[in-house]
Write an enzyme that holds these catalytic residues in place. Sequence first.
Site, PDB file in Angstrom:
ATOM      1  N   GLY A  93       0.790  -1.229   0.000  1.00  0.00           N
ATOM      2  CA  GLY A  93       0.000   0.000   0.000  1.00  0.00           C
ATOM      3  C   GLY A  93       0.818   1.273   0.000  1.00  0.00           C
ATOM      4  O   GLY A  93       0.304   2.346   0.306  1.00  0.00           O
ATOM      5  N   HIS A 100       9.098   6.413   4.328  1.00  0.00           N
ATOM      6  CA  HIS A 100       8.473   7.212   5.382  1.00  0.00           C
ATOM      7  C   HIS A 100       7.922   6.300   6.454  1.00  0.00           C
ATOM      8  O   HIS A 100       7.386   5.231   6.167  1.00  0.00           O
ATOM      9  CB  HIS A 100       7.374   8.127   4.824  1.00  0.00           C
ATOM     10  CG  HIS A 100       6.387   7.445   3.935  1.00  0.00           C
ATOM     11  ND1 HIS A 100       6.676   7.129   2.624  1.00  0.00           N
ATOM     12  CD2 HIS A 100       5.131   7.013   4.161  1.00  0.00           C
ATOM     13  CE1 HIS A 100       5.630   6.536   2.080  1.00  0.00           C
ATOM     14  NE2 HIS A 100       4.668   6.440   2.996  1.00  0.00           N
ATOM     15  N   LEU A 101       8.076   6.753   7.675  1.00  0.00           N
ATOM     16  CA  LEU A 101       7.557   6.018   8.827  1.00  0.00           C
ATOM     17  C   LEU A 101       6.313   6.756   9.309  1.00  0.00           C
ATOM     18  O   LEU A 101       6.366   7.947   9.630  1.00  0.00           O
ATOM     19  CB  LEU A 101       8.624   5.993   9.927  1.00  0.00           C
ATOM     20  CG  LEU A 101       8.266   5.251  11.211  1.00  0.00           C
ATOM     21  CD1 LEU A 101       7.999   3.771  10.949  1.00  0.00           C
ATOM     22  CD2 LEU A 101       9.401   5.387  12.237  1.00  0.00           C
ATOM     23  N   HIS A 102       5.178   6.047   9.329  1.00  0.00           N
ATOM     24  CA  HIS A 102       3.948   6.639   9.840  1.00  0.00           C
ATOM     25  C   HIS A 102       3.943   6.522  11.370  1.00  0.00           C
ATOM     26  O   HIS A 102       4.158   5.425  11.907  1.00  0.00           O
ATOM     27  CB  HIS A 102       2.720   5.867   9.345  1.00  0.00           C
ATOM     28  CG  HIS A 102       2.459   5.924   7.880  1.00  0.00           C
ATOM     29  ND1 HIS A 102       1.488   6.730   7.332  1.00  0.00           N
ATOM     30  CD2 HIS A 102       3.011   5.251   6.842  1.00  0.00           C
ATOM     31  CE1 HIS A 102       1.448   6.544   6.026  1.00  0.00           C
ATOM     32  NE2 HIS A 102       2.361   5.648   5.698  1.00  0.00           N
TER      33      HIS A 102
HETATM   34  P1  5GP Z   1       1.888   5.523   1.996  1.00  0.00           P
HETATM   35  O1  5GP Z   1       0.550   5.034   1.536  1.00  0.00           O
HETATM   36  O2  5GP Z   1       2.835   5.746   0.838  1.00  0.00           O
HETATM   37  O3  5GP Z   1       2.481   4.685   3.089  1.00  0.00           O
HETATM   38  O4  5GP Z   1       1.625   6.917   2.678  1.00  0.00           O
HETATM   39  C1  5GP Z   1       1.738   8.137   2.029  1.00  0.00           C
HETATM   40  C2  5GP Z   1       1.099   9.158   2.916  1.00  0.00           C
HETATM   41  O5  5GP Z   1       1.527  10.421   2.476  1.00  0.00           O
HETATM   42  C3  5GP Z   1      -0.435   9.159   2.869  1.00  0.00           C
HETATM   43  O6  5GP Z   1      -0.936   8.946   4.173  1.00  0.00           O
HETATM   44  C4  5GP Z   1      -0.778  10.539   2.312  1.00  0.00           C
HETATM   45  O7  5GP Z   1      -1.922  11.096   2.942  1.00  0.00           O
HETATM   46  C5  5GP Z   1       0.473  11.341   2.608  1.00  0.00           C
HETATM   47  N1  5GP Z   1       0.779  12.393   1.651  1.00  0.00           N
HETATM   48  C6  5GP Z   1       0.865  12.249   0.296  1.00  0.00           C
HETATM   49  N2  5GP Z   1       1.205  13.420  -0.269  1.00  0.00           N
HETATM   50  C7  5GP Z   1       1.344  14.315   0.734  1.00  0.00           C
HETATM   51  C8  5GP Z   1       1.693  15.704   0.762  1.00  0.00           C
HETATM   52  O8  5GP Z   1       1.953  16.347  -0.257  1.00  0.00           O
HETATM   53  N3  5GP Z   1       1.730  16.298   1.983  1.00  0.00           N
HETATM   54  C9  5GP Z   1       1.460  15.617   3.139  1.00  0.00           C
HETATM   55  N4  5GP Z   1       1.537  16.302   4.300  1.00  0.00           N
HETATM   56  N5  5GP Z   1       1.139  14.304   3.149  1.00  0.00           N
HETATM   57  C10 5GP Z   1       1.081  13.665   1.958  1.00  0.00           C
END
Ligand code: 5GP
Length: 116
Positions: A93, A100-102
């Site tokens: 996902g 990136h670490l959530h």
């Molecule tokens: P992934 O699904 O790749 O693990 O998570 C990517 C995250 O990045 C998502 O939760 C999405 O909301 C966030 N995100 C994507 N683009 C941006 C942005 O331009 N700015 C911020 N602050 N968050 C972003």
Amino acid sequence: MTDCIFCKIAKKEIPAEVAFENDDLIAFNDRNPLAPVHILIIPKRHIASINDFGMADVELVGQMILVGKNIAEDLSISEKGYKLLFRVGEWGGQEVPHIHLHLIGGARLYEDIYPL
Ligand code: 5GP
Ligand code: ZN
């Protein structure tokens, strides 16, 4: 990397609400939060995903976890608990190809409303 959204956030070319920053890392609020606290911790140096993570990155990725822990403490969500999550690749996902670490917390994340 020129076309990478998160490299642009790291270079302040795209605005973000910054929670923490040092020479190596930046942490900012997710623009589409899944919980009351949802912060992304990224290295300023482009690494695409955990699939590209190697020995040379061990200290950097270790720092990311430490920053997540410290922010959780600062926001007083440590005691109740939270999640630190890496999504990896398409089936994991991962939408943004910059590691990136959530940090997700501030609610009971094992309820059905938080399908993380
Ligand atoms: P992934 O699904 O790749 O693990 O998570 C990517 C995250 O990045 C998502 O939760 C999405 O909301 C966030 N995100 C994507 N683009 C941006 C942005 O331009 N700015 C911020 N602050 N968050 C972003
Ligand atoms: Zn990048």
